[in-house]
Structures are given as structure tokens and as C-alpha cells.
Write a protein that holds these residues in place. Structure first.
Motif, short mmCIF file in Angstrom:
data_model
loop_
_atom_site.label_atom_id
_atom_site.label_comp_id
_atom_site.label_asym_id
_atom_site.label_seq_id
_atom_site.Cartn_x
_atom_site.Cartn_y
_atom_site.Cartn_z
N ARG A 34 0.90 -1.46 0.20
CA ARG A 34 0.16 -0.02 -0.54
C ARG A 34 0.97 1.19 0.35
NH1 ARG A 34 -3.19 2.61 -1.76
NH2 ARG A 34 -4.44 4.62 -0.47
N THR A 35 1.99 1.06 0.66
CA THR A 35 2.99 2.34 1.00
C THR A 35 3.53 2.74 -0.46
OG1 THR A 35 3.28 1.78 3.30
CG2 THR A 35 4.38 3.33 1.90
N ARG A 38 1.08 3.83 -2.77
CA ARG A 38 1.20 5.61 -2.29
C ARG A 38 1.79 6.15 -2.86
NH1 ARG A 38 0.27 6.86 3.04
NH2 ARG A 38 -1.12 8.80 2.10
N LYS A 42 1.58 9.28 -5.59
CA LYS A 42 2.25 10.54 -5.50
C LYS A 42 3.17 11.43 -7.24
CE LYS A 42 3.46 13.99 -2.52
NZ LYS A 42 3.87 14.15 -0.34
N SER A 49 -3.33 10.77 -1.83
CA SER A 49 -3.86 9.40 -0.99
C SER A 49 -4.61 10.00 0.39
CB SER A 49 -3.57 8.12 -1.65
OG SER A 49 -2.68 8.22 -0.88
N ASP A 51 -3.86 9.48 3.73
CA ASP A 51 -3.19 8.21 5.12
C ASP A 51 -3.87 7.57 5.67
OD1 ASP A 51 -1.28 9.96 4.32
OD2 ASP A 51 -0.86 11.26 6.02
N ASP A 105 2.01 10.72 4.35
CA ASP A 105 2.82 10.93 3.78
C ASP A 105 3.34 12.60 4.68
OD1 ASP A 105 3.48 12.55 2.18
OD2 ASP A 105 1.78 13.04 1.00
#
Length: 279
Positions: A34-35, A38, A42, A49, A51, A105
Motif C-alpha cells: 500500500r505504501t 501511494r 504521488k 491519497s 493517510d 505522507d
């Protein structure tokens, strides 16, 4: 098998996900995936997205941080030992311990890594101290011996610790109050919460672990967080933690208090206290 309870929209920029009976490796893999997703959103599409807070009840596991030393594992048991990519040394996760992963983020929040760590420690301090102050009696009447118990972070050892102060007039200065420092007469009892993060391209993952009503004997097989002889504590040793009662705190209530505190910090509604100097 991991069971996902729900996804909750806290705000336009913050979601929460609840996992119970979660095995470590698939949870970590999903958190990392997931990280990375994201980060790509970006970088490639300039999209911010929401947090995420992952509220996790882990199956028993020992995790060893990226620079963790095997020598801090004192005894090998049936509990798996997993090398992971967070900071810090070895710790234990399991039922009765609240784990919250912060998928934030940092650049969009305007937070440095120091801000992240301080917000995490101060959120735990706030909630633990609120719980301690809400009940004057302990599960064990002899535990506190009339001392005032309070939670404080330390600059020399990340995490949150409990201190006991039996003096009637504790020598706490105005500066100490502002910094939430223990009095000069306070005695450190042990550690109630640990933290370890990983930062990738300005995005954080991993997070915090607060001992609520877990079995602390699992820590006997390790030097917790790399500190030999560190006494580990749980909140239920100082306040009543029960289920389905209006007369005591529950695991779920403590969890919600911490989620609410973190969410307010994320929204900029709770400012950081000045960080205490190393003593």
C-alpha cells in the motif's frame, strides 16, 4: 487467518483499517504494498491519497528491526522470530497489545521524522495519562503504594515509560510541566509502549505498540528493544481493563481514545509539546 473488521473514514485525508488475529508477514507485505502504491500515485499522477491508520491485533510474533542484533533474543520459543524493515531492535507483538501502523505522507502533512516520532510518543502519553487519572484504584491495590503514576517519553530511549512519584510535593518546574517531564523524585517503573517506523520517499509505515492487557511473559525471552533488563509494563497493571462494563475501561475504549488523539494531531488540532532535552 487474518480477519479484517472494517475500514472507517475518519476524515477526507485519514482512514482506518482494523485487523484481528493478524499474522505478521502478510500484514507487513500488505502495508508495504500500500505504501509503494501511494508513492507511485504521488510521483506519477501527483495525487495525494488519504493517510491510513492500521489497527492491528497480531498473532504472537517477535520482530527484529533492520539493524536488530540476534544477541537480544535470549531464548528461542515456539513463537516465530521475523526480520523486518522498521527501525529498532527486537520486540514482541500479540493479543492484548494494541498495534497501530501509521501510513502517513509526511511531506503533505509538513512533518519531519522527528515530528512523527514526537506525535506518536505524545499521543500515547496523553491517552495513558488520561486512563491513569480516570481511575484512582489499581487492579492490585499494592501496585502503586500511594504513588502517582504517570507516562512520559524519553529522548535517550524511544517509547513511553511509566514513572512513580510518592512525594507529596514533587519538584516539577513549569518547564517540566510544559514538556511533560517526570519530577526529579520520580522512579521509572518500566516501559509500556514501543515504537518503530520506516520512512520511504517521505511516506511512513510501521508504528506503535501499547501494552494494554497482554501477557508480559513473552518479553522474558528477549531484551526488549535492545535493553537488557528492561521491565515491560501493561496498562491493566495500573487501571482496571474489563469487557462490557461501564465501571472500567475496555481495550476497545483505550483503542478509540488513541485513534481519536492521533486523528486530531493529523488534522492539526493538537500541537506538539516542546521536545524534552536529553537528561
Amino acid at each position: 487467518m487474518t480477519q479484517q473488521i472494517n475500514d472507517t473514514v475518519i476524515s477526507k485525508t485519514l482512514l482506518s483499517k482494523t485487523l484481528i488475529a493478524a499474522d505478521y508477514n502478510p500484514t507487513h507485505d500488505a502495508m508495504l504494498a500500500r505504501t509503494l502504491e501511494r508513492i507511485a500515485l504521488k510521483k506519477d499522477q501527483n495525487l495525494r491519497s488519504p493517510d491510513e491508520l492500521w489497527i492491528v491485533d497480531h498473532n504472537d510474533v517477535y520482530t527484529l528491526g533492520q539493524a536488530g542484533k540476534e544477541e537480544h533474543v535470549l531464548q528461542h520459543t515456539d513463537t516465530p522470530i521475523i526480520k523486518t524493515d522498521r527501525g529498532g531492535q527486537v520486540t514482541w507483538h500479540g493479543h492484548g497489545q494494541l498495534v497501530i501502523y501509521w501510513l502517513f505522507d509526511l511531506h503533505s502533512l509538513g512533518w519531519s521524522v522527528r515530528h512523527l516520532v514526537s506525535h506518536a510518543e505524545q499521543a500515547i502519553e496523553d491517552v495513558v495519562n488520561e486512563c491513569l487519572n480516570s481511575q484512582s484504584s489499581s487492579n492490585d491495590p499494592d501496585t502503586n503504594n500511594g504513588s502517582k503514576i504517570s507516562a512520559h517519553a524519553r529522548r535517550d530511549a524511544p517509547g513511553v515509560y511509566l514513572y512513580a512519584d510518592a512525594s507529596e510535593k514533587a519538584s516539577v518546574t513549569a518547564e517540566d510541566n510544559e514538556l511533560n517531564l517526570p519530577s526529579d523524585d520520580a522512579i521509572m517503573l518500566g516501559k509500556i509502549a514501543s515504537l518503530g517506523f520506516k520512512i520511504k520517499h517521505g511516506f511512513s509505515y510501521h508504528g506503535i505498540a501499547l501494552n494494554i492487557n497482554c501477557d508480559l511473559s513473552a518479553f522474558n525471552a528477549i531484551n526488549p528493544c535492545g535493553y537488557a533488563g528492561m521491565q515491560m509494563l501493561r496498562l491493566s497493571g495500573f487501571v482496571a481493563i474489563q469487557e462490557n462494563t461501564n465501571e472500567a475501561l475496555s481495550y476497545e475504549q483505550v483503542t478509540q481514545k488513541l485513534i481519536d488523539n492521533i486523528a486530531q494531531r493529523h488534522a492539526g488540532l493538537i500541537e506538539l509539546r516542546p521536545v524534552a532535552p536529553k537528561r
